[in-house]
Write a protein that holds these residues in place. Structure first.
Motif, mmCIF file in Angstrom:
data_model
loop_
_atom_site.group_PDB
_atom_site.id
_atom_site.type_symbol
_atom_site.label_atom_id
_atom_site.label_comp_id
_atom_site.label_asym_id
_atom_site.label_seq_id
_atom_site.Cartn_x
_atom_site.Cartn_y
_atom_site.Cartn_z
ATOM 1 N N PRO A 279 0.816 -1.214 0.000
ATOM 2 C CA PRO A 279 0.000 0.000 0.000
ATOM 3 C C PRO A 279 0.855 1.272 0.000
ATOM 4 C CG PRO A 279 -0.792 -1.566 1.642
ATOM 5 C CD PRO A 279 0.529 -2.076 1.159
ATOM 6 N N VAL A 280 0.375 2.282 -0.710
ATOM 7 C CA VAL A 280 1.025 3.589 -0.771
ATOM 8 C C VAL A 280 0.077 4.614 -0.161
ATOM 9 C CG1 VAL A 280 1.993 5.371 -2.275
ATOM 10 C CG2 VAL A 280 2.300 2.941 -2.847
ATOM 11 N N ALA A 281 0.605 5.467 0.723
ATOM 12 C CA ALA A 281 -0.219 6.455 1.432
ATOM 13 C C ALA A 281 -0.232 7.778 0.689
ATOM 14 C CB ALA A 281 0.306 6.649 2.846
ATOM 15 N N HIS A 282 -1.428 8.416 0.675
ATOM 16 C CA HIS A 282 -1.609 9.747 0.094
ATOM 17 C C HIS A 282 -2.379 10.578 1.124
ATOM 18 C CE1 HIS A 282 -0.693 7.743 -3.782
ATOM 19 N NE2 HIS A 282 -1.485 6.796 -3.311
ATOM 20 N N THR A 283 -1.698 11.536 1.738
ATOM 21 C CA THR A 283 -2.314 12.321 2.806
ATOM 22 C C THR A 283 -2.908 13.607 2.260
ATOM 23 O OG1 THR A 283 -0.772 11.418 4.423
ATOM 24 C CG2 THR A 283 -1.931 13.433 5.036
ATOM 25 N N ASP A 284 -4.163 13.874 2.658
ATOM 26 C CA ASP A 284 -4.851 15.096 2.238
ATOM 27 C C ASP A 284 -5.666 15.625 3.414
ATOM 28 O OD1 ASP A 284 -5.978 17.175 0.803
ATOM 29 O OD2 ASP A 284 -7.585 15.921 -0.020
ATOM 30 N N LYS A 285 -5.229 16.719 3.991
ATOM 31 C CA LYS A 285 -5.911 17.346 5.123
ATOM 32 C C LYS A 285 -6.057 16.353 6.269
ATOM 33 C CE LYS A 285 -8.268 20.714 2.191
ATOM 34 N NZ LYS A 285 -9.556 21.260 1.729
ATOM 35 N N SER A 286 -7.294 15.999 6.635
ATOM 36 C CA SER A 286 -7.497 15.155 7.819
ATOM 37 C C SER A 286 -7.576 13.671 7.489
ATOM 38 C CB SER A 286 -8.785 15.574 8.537
ATOM 39 O OG SER A 286 -9.899 15.367 7.684
ATOM 40 N N VAL A 287 -7.428 13.310 6.217
ATOM 41 C CA VAL A 287 -7.624 11.923 5.797
ATOM 42 C C VAL A 287 -6.382 11.423 5.057
ATOM 43 C CG1 VAL A 287 -8.956 10.420 4.266
ATOM 44 C CG2 VAL A 287 -10.131 12.096 5.668
ATOM 45 N N THR A 288 -6.034 10.167 5.294
ATOM 46 C CA THR A 288 -4.985 9.503 4.522
ATOM 47 C C THR A 288 -5.620 8.384 3.716
ATOM 48 O OG1 THR A 288 -3.276 10.002 6.156
ATOM 49 C CG2 THR A 288 -2.824 8.227 4.611
ATOM 50 N N GLU A 289 -5.414 8.408 2.399
ATOM 51 C CA GLU A 289 -5.923 7.346 1.530
ATOM 52 C C GLU A 289 -4.768 6.439 1.131
ATOM 53 O OE1 GLU A 289 -9.072 6.900 -2.057
ATOM 54 O OE2 GLU A 289 -7.461 8.332 -2.434
ATOM 55 N N TYR A 290 -5.007 5.137 1.207
ATOM 56 C CA TYR A 290 -4.015 4.138 0.840
ATOM 57 C C TYR A 290 -4.479 3.439 -0.432
ATOM 58 C CZ TYR A 290 -2.304 4.753 5.620
ATOM 59 O OH TYR A 290 -1.805 5.276 6.782
#
Length: 315
Positions: A171-182
């Motif tokens: 999995p690769v993490a993508h952080t945006d404001k209050s949420v992290t999407e993997y």
């Protein structure tokens, strides 16, 4: 008679211990804990894994001394009770064996209480979302967490018995404001894009946050999760014609994998939109103002899966 009664009670106690936990992997167990104040803690009998029965041993949880002897009764109910239980030799203080316990919260009906992942709005209440750009057998799975969980770990795989093998990247993490999407890219091995699917893919996501355990599943056919990339379009102002090409990532030949299209005109002055449906790769639209925005999206023509995102403005 007393020996028989003791044996029966011991077997019942062992059966209860088996129901209270299940093995995730070597030395790691998940404890299903009913998440309320009334239900008592699970009692677990731990055994130090040594062939030398005469070896004096002791037990530690973290840095705390919690017992001596080959067996230990541990009570696990809440997160502070979970973690690593280590058996050490009394003379050398070397680790002899260990057991690591995770807690899975369940309700009064025995159903897992899931709270680590954040659900997507579309599709509704979806925690594990998978999408494919085409019929190659490659698809992307994604999930979200709140940024307050920096130590959360994931394992994604297909369930055993699922038709065909599926391999996934880390999995690769993508952080945006209050949420992290993997996101993780997966591929179904030996997938034939021209063949009809008969067995769904069963994806399984395990989530561990410190000592909390949850899992999530998603079942689908590739055809159900198709979402093409947007078309590439352009606008000819002389005759009001919009033309576009198939996405580069879409399957060929396009006669076997046709798309249908929707053209949108966003009128800046009228504050309204107009949409046109077509199976062709061009359409003529009425006169538009210079600042009106024109874009195109695509979908599989014969199977009502997802529309692509709207393309970049055609002019």
């Amino acid at each position: 008679m007393s020996h028989l009664l003791f044996a029966i009670l011991s077997l019942l106690s062992f059966a209860a211990l088996l129901e209270a936990q299940w093995k995730l992997r070597e030395n790691v167990y998940v404890i299903e804990s009913e998440w309320n104040d009334e239900t008592p803690a699970k009692k677990l009998e731990l055994t130090c894994n040594t062939s030398d029965e005469a070896l004096p041993v002791y037990w530690k949880k973290g840095t705390e001394l919690i017992g001596t002897g080959r067996t230990l009764i541990a009570e696990v109910k809440e997160f502070p009770d979970a973690g690593n239980y280590t058996c050490l030799a009394a003379n050398t203080h070397e680790v002899v064996s260990y057991d690591f316990f995770l807690i899975s919260k369940i309700d009064s009906n025995g159903q897992m209480i899931r709270s680590i992942l954040k659900s997507y709005k579309e599709p509704n209440r979806t925690f594990l979302k998978c999408e494919a750009k085409n019929y190659s057998g490659i698809f992307m799975c994604s999930w979200m967490t709140e940024n307050e969980s920096p130590n959360v770990k994931f394992t994604i795989r297909s369930l055993k018995g699922s038709h065909g093998d599926v391999t996934c990247s880390s999995p690769v993490a993508h952080t945006d404001k209050s949420v992290t999407e993997y996101t993780a890219q997966c591929q179904k091995e030996n997938y034939c894009q021209f063949a009809e699917e008969h067995q769904p893919i069963e994806m399984f996501l395990e989530v561990i946050d410190e000592v909390e355990y949850e899992n999530y599943t998603s079942s689908f056919f590739i055809r159900d999760i198709i979402k093409p990339d947007p078309p590439q379009c352009q606008y000819a102002g002389t005759n009001g014609t919009v033309t576009w090409t198939y996405p580069r990532t879409w399957n060929t030949p396009k006669t076997y994998f046709p798309l249908t299209f929707k053209v949108k005109v966003e009128h800046t002055k009228k504050h309204e939109n107009q949409e046109y449906d077509t199976d062709e790769q061009s359409t003529q639209i009425p006169a538009t103002a210079p600042k009106d925005k024109i874009s195109v999206k695509a979908r599989d023509r014969y199977y009502k899966s997802s529309w692509s995102e709207w393309s970049s403005p055609c002019r």
